[in-house]
Enzyme design. Structure first.
Site, mmCIF file in Angstrom:
data_model
loop_
_atom_site.group_PDB
_atom_site.id
_atom_site.type_symbol
_atom_site.label_atom_id
_atom_site.label_comp_id
_atom_site.label_asym_id
_atom_site.label_seq_id
_atom_site.Cartn_x
_atom_site.Cartn_y
_atom_site.Cartn_z
ATOM 1 N N ASN A 140 -1.985 2.132 3.594
ATOM 2 C CA ASN A 140 -2.047 2.936 2.374
ATOM 3 C C ASN A 140 -2.814 4.219 2.675
ATOM 4 O OD1 ASN A 140 -0.854 1.241 0.046
ATOM 5 N ND2 ASN A 140 -2.127 -0.219 1.190
ATOM 6 N N GLU A 141 -2.064 5.206 3.149
ATOM 7 C CA GLU A 141 -2.644 6.471 3.570
ATOM 8 C C GLU A 141 -3.171 7.261 2.373
ATOM 9 O OE1 GLU A 141 -3.176 6.798 6.544
ATOM 10 O OE2 GLU A 141 -1.474 6.437 7.876
ATOM 11 N N PRO A 142 -3.966 8.328 2.630
ATOM 12 C CA PRO A 142 -4.463 9.151 1.524
ATOM 13 C C PRO A 142 -3.346 9.562 0.579
ATOM 14 C CG PRO A 142 -5.489 9.822 3.571
ATOM 15 C CD PRO A 142 -4.454 8.792 3.944
#
Length: 627
Positions: A161-163
């Site tokens: 869950n990237e930025p």
């Protein structure tokens, strides 16, 4: 549960347990998981675990295997759901998370295969949405995750869950962040080979777990851990959403804890025992906070920034300032091997013997030149007997493009030669064929890995030559743990320690430079440091060993802060330029490694801001203190 357990943790919004080591943390977590599994088994129920991949959980998985083999812990009632998988990789690919989990856990315990669940990296693009929805439904059908295990990436991601990932996000395909791909570059023999997409559980999926523990090891994770634990809840750091979970905790080691307020600025949360190092840290912090040199700090500055106890114990300010200024001044030395015929009372390194036998250990072939190239330059200039030793071949970090370039040039040279190059031509063709057969995500065959090792050998020799070190003073250990392993899966053996023992007995150094003490425990640097540590323990009764200085430098970890530095070696503009030229000999440096001269300049700027001499750059070292 209460989010705050003591006044010292006033800034922390998630319960955070600091363990003495990653091994201790992994053992404590494994014990909790064991209790869950056995209590569910007694009720004839399943225990549903959410599992993570990467280097962080390796020690945890090894402890679960130990519990299974030595204490009879059965996993027959366990159901698992993995967080994520690279999109585009087959389950058999050496860097797929399916393969990772089999190698690190599933193949060593008695869990039924039908109880294991991972997202597929091969689902057709037009079926990804349905596949992800089905994965969510399987988790719900199993009764939800009882215990979710997490790591944390440098971008603050949990799972992938990237930025920008929202609180409501579910299992889905996601584009990987540039930093995430850079961090995985070594695993895939170059950033260009890292998959651009992954399938991951969403933040909402993770937060539905009944209990959550996030693990983090090493100083590289310290900054992002602090953001997640003490900062605001934000989709820029998906781990921060764990603040909203009533049963979420962080298990971290001392390295990962170094930026927490209670560790970095303990005087802000309670009484402090003012040791010399703590005093120096506080004064350096105050100077930085006030943007004022140490010698210009006044009593009011201390009182207004929570340091009144320090002032009353060691003040007034003028006396305290002079004391710390002198300590900082004494760390600066242009003589890293010691200055001959000089009073060394306040110098970091002793004057005698001179010249010294200086052993520079480089876990991978680029590490030493990257981190102490200018110091090596000074040691050579000042006449010391210096040996640079690459502890591993570094072959795993060399991109396919480098091997392709070498083989293609060799083949082209062969076409220009009238005769006698048949063997070279056959070799070049063999390498090019291996590269073609392995494809984008294949495994390096031994011949290809050997060529990559030779490429790095040549680069280290060239870099050392640029710093004045002849070829015969450069050595390659090729420690077995590296040659037999892969990133995130290395295991140190007695053979590795034995190789280091032989090196030390042969060279009998007066001083050693090494990194890895603050690195991720499963990294090449950390394992290389442990091999040295064990070797020195074996040799502790030899006369030369007890008199040997060991200087720690930082590799990929955050640079030492001024209060941590025991020896600061200044670099002139010309020395820094020589170091930069030496670095150009390497073709496989990461962005952080290429920017290291800026880091050295940053350390010099910190010293300047504290009111010390203004140098072009500084390479910093910490004396190894055996605990």
């Amino acid at each position: 549960m209460s989010k705050r357990r003591s006044a010292a943790e006033a800034y922390e919004k998630i319960p955070t347990i600091i363990h003495d080591s990653s091994a201790a943390a992994a053992a404590a977590l494994a014990q909790e998981v064991k209790e869950l599994i056995t209590s569910r088994a007694a009720k004839k129920k399943t225990a549903v675990l959410g599992l993570a991949t990467g280097s962080t959980p390796v020690s945890f998985y090894r402890e679960l295997i130990r519990l299974h083999r030595e204490e009879g812990l059965s996993f027959k009632n366990v159901v698992t759901f993995n967080l994520d998988e690279y999109y585009g990789l087959t389950p058999e690919h050496p860097e797929s998370y399916h393969r990772f989990m089999c190698d690190q856990l599933f193949d060593h315990i008695d869990i039924p295969k039908e109880n294991i669940h991972l997202p597929s990296g091969l689902v057709p693009s037009d079926q990804v949405f349905e596949h992800c929805r089905a994965y969510e439904e399987m988790i719900d059908a199993a009764g939800g995750v009882d215990f979710q295990i997490l790591g944390i990436g440098r971008t603050g991601h949990i799972g992938f869950n990237e930025p920008g990932s929202s609180r409501e996000s579910l299992t889905r395909r996601i584009t990987l962040d540039r930093i995430t791909r850079q961090d995985a570059a070594a695993d895939f023999r170059g950033e260009e080979n890292v998959p651009r997409f992954a399938i991951t559980m969403g933040v909402s999926t993770i937060l539905r777990a009944k209990k959550i523990v996030l693990m983090a090891w090493g100083e590289n994770k310290a900054g992002v851990v602090t953001k997640a634990v003490e900062g605001p809840v934000t989709d820029a750091v998906s781990a921060s959403f764990l603040q909203e979970h009533a049963e979420a905790r962080f298990f971290i080691d001392k390295g990962a804890a170094r930026e927490l307020t209670r560790v970095k600025l303990p005087w802000l949360v309670g009484p402090v025992k003012w040791s010399p190092s703590e005093t120096r840290r506080a004064v350096c912090w105050l100077s930085s906070s006030m943007d004022r040199p140490v010698l210009k700090l006044i009593d009011e500055d201390y009182n207004e920034h929570g340091l009144s106890d320090l002032l009353s114990e060691q003040g007034p300010a003028y006396k305290l300032n002079i004391n710390i200024f002198n300590q900082l001044q004494h760390t600066i030395s242009g003589w890293p091997g010691g200055k001959p015929n000089a009073d060394d009372t306040f110098r970091p390194e002793r004057a005698k013997p001179y010249p010294k036998r200086s052993l520079v250990l480089s876990p991978e072939p680029q590490d030493a030149v990257v981190s102490l190239g200018s110091t090596i330059d000074r040691l050579v200039e000042q006449g010391h007997d210096i040996r640079v030793v690459a502890m591993t071949s570094g072959s795993l970090r060399v991109a396919d493009s480098e091997a392709d370039k070498f083989a293609s040039i060799l083949q082209e040279i062969a076409t220009l030669s009238p005769e006698g190059w048949d063997e070279q031509t056959d070799y070049a063709r063999h390498i090019l064929r291996l590269l073609e057969e392995k494809g984008e995500f294949g495994e390096d065959q031994p011949a290809l890995r050997q060529l990559k090792s030779l490429i790095l050998r040549g680069e280290l020799r060239d870099a050392a030559h640029a710093l004045g070190i002849p070829q015969e003073k450069v050595q390659f250990l090729n420690l077995p743990f590296y040659e037999r392993g892969r990133y995130r899966r290395f295991k140190l053996t007695p053979e590795d320690t034995s190789e280091v023992v032989k090196l030390l007995q042969e060279f009998r150094p007066h001083q050693i430079y090494i990194t890895g003490d603050a690195a991720d425990p499963s990294s090449v640097a950390a394992l290389s440091f442990r091999a040295l540590e064990q070797a020195l323990a074996e040799l502790q009764h030899e006369d030369w060993s007890s008199a040997c200085s060991v200087w720690l430098y930082r590799g990929r970890e955050k640079a030492l802060e001024p209060w941590e530095i025991d020896m600061a070696v200044p670099a002139s503009p010309m020395q820094l330029e020589r170091k930069a030229r030496a670095l150009t000999r390497y073709q496989s440096l990461t962005t952080l490694e290429m920017d290291v001269t800026k880091v050295n300049q940053g350390t010099a700027q910190q010293y300047d801001a504290l009111g010390l001499a203004n140098y072009e750059a500084i390479e910093s070292f910490q004396r190894w203190r055996k605990v």
